[in-house]
Design an enzyme around this catalytic site. Structure first.
Site, PDB file in Angstrom:
ATOM      1  N   GLN A  53      11.720  -0.717  -4.736  1.00  0.00           N
ATOM      2  CA  GLN A  53      11.228  -2.071  -4.474  1.00  0.00           C
ATOM      3  C   GLN A  53      11.343  -2.944  -5.725  1.00  0.00           C
ATOM      4  O   GLN A  53      11.829  -4.077  -5.661  1.00  0.00           O
ATOM      5  CB  GLN A  53       9.765  -2.018  -4.025  1.00  0.00           C
ATOM      6  CG  GLN A  53       9.553  -1.494  -2.619  1.00  0.00           C
ATOM      7  CD  GLN A  53       8.076  -1.367  -2.284  1.00  0.00           C
ATOM      8  OE1 GLN A  53       7.222  -1.282  -3.168  1.00  0.00           O
ATOM      9  NE2 GLN A  53       7.757  -1.341  -0.996  1.00  0.00           N
ATOM     10  N   THR A  84       2.702  -0.188   6.582  1.00  0.00           N
ATOM     11  CA  THR A  84       2.680  -1.039   5.401  1.00  0.00           C
ATOM     12  C   THR A  84       3.236  -2.392   5.796  1.00  0.00           C
ATOM     13  O   THR A  84       4.098  -2.478   6.671  1.00  0.00           O
ATOM     14  CB  THR A  84       3.532  -0.437   4.256  1.00  0.00           C
ATOM     15  OG1 THR A  84       3.729  -1.422   3.241  1.00  0.00           O
ATOM     16  CG2 THR A  84       4.882   0.026   4.735  1.00  0.00           C
ATOM     17  N   CYS A 198      -1.806  -6.488   2.893  1.00  0.00           N
ATOM     18  CA  CYS A 198      -1.347  -5.212   2.347  1.00  0.00           C
ATOM     19  C   CYS A 198      -2.312  -4.180   2.873  1.00  0.00           C
ATOM     20  O   CYS A 198      -3.537  -4.396   2.858  1.00  0.00           O
ATOM     21  CB  CYS A 198      -1.340  -5.234   0.822  1.00  0.00           C
ATOM     22  SG  CYS A 198      -0.977  -3.619   0.086  1.00  0.00           S
ATOM     23  N   THR A 199      -1.812  -3.064   3.355  1.00  0.00           N
ATOM     24  CA  THR A 199      -2.676  -2.117   4.052  1.00  0.00           C
ATOM     25  C   THR A 199      -3.663  -1.407   3.136  1.00  0.00           C
ATOM     26  O   THR A 199      -4.571  -0.731   3.627  1.00  0.00           O
ATOM     27  CB  THR A 199      -1.830  -1.082   4.822  1.00  0.00           C
ATOM     28  OG1 THR A 199      -0.864  -0.494   3.937  1.00  0.00           O
ATOM     29  CG2 THR A 199      -1.115  -1.735   5.989  1.00  0.00           C
TER      30      THR A 199
END
Length: 234
Positions: A53, A84, A198-199
């Protein structure tokens, strides 16, 4: 018969564990105390995902995500859930590679916001989610939401706390206080609610930390998954 859910997790496992728990609690609440969720889990090593990422290697990440989704479909999954927000960046490519539905995390979130009668919403998440258009654009184009994100310094703080603390299971009072301040600044700019996009954020903040409603994408995504597995509540 309950349908099989395929979970793409490990990004991070802290939130994936919450998905598994909430999914089973949701099924038990609907079907009785002995019931549990029919699910398959593909769990990545998040250290590898995080490195890709931050290198901007989105083509490689897309390849990995499609591979995981296809493995789950081949194993019998009838729906796919990506555990996610950030990795919904390649949701369209993943869906195109499958013959089963992908349950997009932004959809139940936006539906809940619209049901609450809100149209101007703040968004917290990774820098990728807050700054790129794959998430905000879907909320605007499909649901007519006006999406506000924090300023540059606040975005850096939100991102740093997610990657340096929350994915490692570290819950710090000073970080909760900082998130409260960031949410208050969004409210001062007109946000009628805040998406916990965001989880992992739901591990840090709760409804009493903000003056406006919080929309926890993890819980809303799980509710949609339970509905896909066993149908809407009667």
């Amino acid at each position: 018969m309950m349908q099989m859910i395929g979970l793409i997790g490990g990004m991070s496992w802290e939130s994936s564990a919450m998905y598994y728990r909430l999914l089973n609690e949701g099924v038990r609440a609907r079907l009785g105390p002995a019931a549990s969720a029919r699910c398959l889990l593909w769990s990545f090593d998040f250290a590898e995902i995080k490195a890709l990422q931050h290198r901007g290697a989105w083509s490689e990440l897309t390849r990995l995500m499609i591979g995981a989704a296809r493995h789950l479909e081949n194993a019998g999954a009838e729906h796919i859930v990506i555990c996610t927000n950030t990795m919904h960046r390649m949701a369209d490519e993943i869906q195109a590679a499958l013959s089963i539905p992908l349950l997009h995390i932004a959809d139940p979130t936006a539906q809940s916001i619209r049901a609450a009668g809100l149209t101007r919403i703040g968004l917290l998440g990774t820098a990728f989610t807050m700054e790129q258009d794959f998430y905000k654009g879907r909320l605007r184009r499909q649901y007519g939401l006006d999406v506000l994100v924090p300023d540059d310094a606040d975005r850096q703080s939100v991102h740093r706390i997610i990657y340096d603390e929350l994915v490692a299971g570290e819950i710090r009072p000073e970080s909760r206080a900082l998130y409260r301040d960031i949410m208050a600044r969004l409210v001062a700019r007109g946000a009628e609610g805040i998406i916990l996009g965001c989880t992992e954020i739901m591990l840090l903040v709760s409804p009493e930390d903000a003056e406006v409603p919080l929309f926890d994408t993890t819980a809303l995504h799980v509710q949609a998954a339970v509905g896909a597995m066993i149908g809407p509540p009667r």
